[in-house]
Motif scaffolding. Structure first.
Motif, short mmCIF file in Angstrom:
data_model
loop_
_atom_site.label_atom_id
_atom_site.label_comp_id
_atom_site.label_asym_id
_atom_site.label_seq_id
_atom_site.Cartn_x
_atom_site.Cartn_y
_atom_site.Cartn_z
N LEU A 1 8.76 -32.10 66.23
CA LEU A 1 7.33 -32.27 66.00
C LEU A 1 7.03 -32.14 64.51
CD1 LEU A 1 4.37 -32.48 67.06
CD2 LEU A 1 4.40 -29.99 67.28
N LEU B 1 3.46 -30.60 74.98
CA LEU B 1 4.50 -31.49 74.47
C LEU B 1 5.62 -31.63 75.50
CD1 LEU B 1 5.41 -33.19 72.06
CD2 LEU B 1 6.56 -31.17 71.16
N LYS B 2 5.99 -30.55 76.14
CA LYS B 2 7.03 -30.61 77.16
C LYS B 2 6.54 -31.37 78.40
CE LYS B 2 9.50 -26.45 75.69
NZ LYS B 2 10.69 -27.21 75.24
N GLU C 1 6.63 -35.00 77.48
CA GLU C 1 8.01 -35.48 77.48
C GLU C 1 8.48 -35.79 78.90
OE1 GLU C 1 12.28 -34.12 75.47
OE2 GLU C 1 10.68 -32.65 75.79
N LEU D 1 5.59 -39.35 70.70
CA LEU D 1 4.55 -38.57 71.37
C LEU D 1 3.56 -38.13 70.30
CD1 LEU D 1 6.86 -36.28 73.55
CD2 LEU D 1 5.89 -38.51 74.17
N LEU E 1 0.20 -35.61 69.57
CA LEU E 1 -0.65 -34.52 70.06
C LEU E 1 -2.01 -34.48 69.38
CD1 LEU E 1 2.01 -31.66 70.10
CD2 LEU E 1 0.90 -32.62 72.10
N ALA F 1 5.70 -36.56 67.35
CA ALA F 1 7.02 -36.05 67.72
C ALA F 1 7.93 -37.21 68.09
CB ALA F 1 6.92 -35.06 68.87
#
Length: 481
Positions: free
Chosen positions: A291, A307-308, A311, A324, A326, A356
């Protein structure tokens, strides 16, 4: 003060009106009977209650904004800001004592902390210190939190000299759930002992510092800094040739010559990504997403969790997505209801915050190094847009949160010339996150799709016509010019 007195007077007058109404109600009740009287009292009570609540809320909000915004009330502003931060994190907002300077909270607008603590060091000494730091690759707190695992998170933060923002970025990171499993890598283009001390104070996760070695600070009077032999920005090419300045033959597409303060940011971004993916031992076996943040980003408490979750969702909904995201630059956010993420074409001006990506995507960047390094734009994100549009067989796609977990709190930097009083902006973000806390940590994401737009070839913003910049950029990924 006058406005405040006016509010108090108005509020007092309102109370007098309510008292008068009460007296009249009592008189009416004696004539009409208890039933009608009771309904009238209830109606007036409700109206009065809601009016008072709305008025007091506005007054409170106005007081907060006024206190946080006024420069002549800085001590009050500091106190107000510190009240929004847990006590154990105040140490990141308070400057360490230096010389005879009093202990004080450092917030945007307090310019006293801009005084450099490395003024006594010359460029060669700074280069020596940087070389030592970069060669040692020291990871702090590894003995406490253990080595980096593949299911951990690596966060890279690009840092310049804005310590007042960096302090709040660190505070927001400290409050994030799961941060103890992360590795924070701070990438600097300016060596400053006070910033170093701040980072070395971090005790909530593993940290590391890397230093961009080709900065203006380390190269005063010569490229990649500014040289007296360089052409002035706005001189014509004909005049530049007549003067015989170094880069006379290489203005940008708009006829302007390079400015080191602008080119440095793109060089730094490109160097740090290569350094992290290809040269740091600690992430040599790490294959997860990295990130990328900046020193004026503020993160939500659930940003690692989100974030997880992204993913996991992305692997099913958009395996072709490269990145990704955020963050967002929207002025309004919708945290209510189902948590949403959108699949979209990657657009540099929209999706460059809280971005990320993994080592596979970085390899795509490197394979397009010629495009990135020669694209006539001093912005790294616009240059990536050039890569997406001109080098890849398929443009970058992004999986982006509709309700952001990374916020931009900085109003001062390369592109900003106005004065910096951002305490109200930081307070606004903190208040927002507090008000929507029950909507954080959602169980799942609802996936939506942005409409596909026609491919647009962007021209670039210029500032990157000098072949010396192209050459330096390519050398960072061991490519021949």
């Amino acid at each position: 003060m006058v406005d405040k007195l006016t509010e108090i007077v108005n509020f007092g007058m309102a109370i007098d009106v309510v008292r008068t109404l009460r007296q009249k109600i009592i008189a009416v009740c004696r004539k009409l009977g208890i039933g009608v009287c009771l309904r009238t009292v209830i109606l007036i009570f409700c109206l009065t209650f809601f009016w008072v609540q709305m008025h007091m809320s506005d007054v409170a909000d106005n007081e907060t904004i006024q206190i946080l915004a006024k420069p002549d009330g800085l001590l009050d502003a500091n106190d107000s800001m510190l009240q929004l931060v847990p006590q154990h994190l105040h140490k990141y907002l308070v400057a360490l004592p230096q010389r005879d300077r009093p202990h004080q909270a450092i917030l945007p607008g307090n310019a006293s902390e801009h005084i450099s603590t490395t003024a006594s060091l010359n460029a060669s000494e700074i280069r020596r210190l940087i070389d030592q730091q970069n060669s040692k690759q020291v990871v702090l707190n590894e003995d406490v939190y253990g080595p980096l695992q593949n299911d951990s998170l690596v966060i890279v933060i690009q840092v310049h000299t804005r310590i007042m923002y960096l302090r709040h970025t660190i505070v927001s990171l400290a409050r994030a759930r799961g941060i103890e499993n992360a590795l924070l890598i701070f990438s600097h283009d300016h060596y400053d002992e006070q910033i170093n001390e701040l980072i070395q104070m971090i005790d909530f996760c593993k940290t590391m510092q890397i230093f961009y070695p080709y900065s203006i600070q380390t190269h005063p009077g010569t490229f990649p800094g500014e040289s007296p032999e360089d052409c002035p920005r706005d001189i014509t090419k004909a005049e530049a040739i007549k003067r015989k300045c170094i880069n006379a033959m290489h203005p940008d597409q708009y006829g302007h010559y390079r400015e080191a303060k602008f080119t440095q940011t793109k060089h730094h971004w490109w160097w740090k990504a290569n350094r992290v993916f290809n040269e740091l031992d600690v992430v040599g076996n790490y294959s997860g997403p990295i990130l990328f943040l900046e020193d004026d980003h503020y993160v939500a408490e659930d940003f690692i969790y989100m974030l997880k979750l992204m993913e996991k969702s992305c692997s099913v909904a958009c395996p072709q997505c490269s990145m990704l995201s955020l963050g967002t630059y929207l002025k309004t956010y919708n945290f209510y209801g189902e948590a949403k993420a959108e699949i979209s074409q990657w657009i540099s001006s929209k999706h460059n915050m809280g971005m990320a990506y993994n080592r596979t995507v970085w390899k795509q960047f490197v394979d397009c190094a010629d495009t990135f390094c020669k694209y006539d734009d001093y912005n790294w994100d616009w240059s990536l847009q050039g890569v997406s549009n001109n080098c890849l067989s398929h443009e970058f796609k992004v999986f982006v949160l509709k309700a952001p977990r990374v916020f931009h709190i900085g109003e001062c930097g390369v592109h900003h010339k106005k004065s910096c009083f951002d305490m109200a902006l930081i307070a606004k973000v903190q208040k927002l996150l507090s008000s929507v806390y029950k909507y954080l940590f959602p169980e799942k994401l609802e996936v939506t799709y942005a409409p596909i737009k026609k491919k647009v070839l962007r021209k670039g913003n210029g500032g990157w016509g000098d072949v010396r910049d192209h050459e330096l950029c390519l050398r960072m990924v061991n490519r021949q010019f």
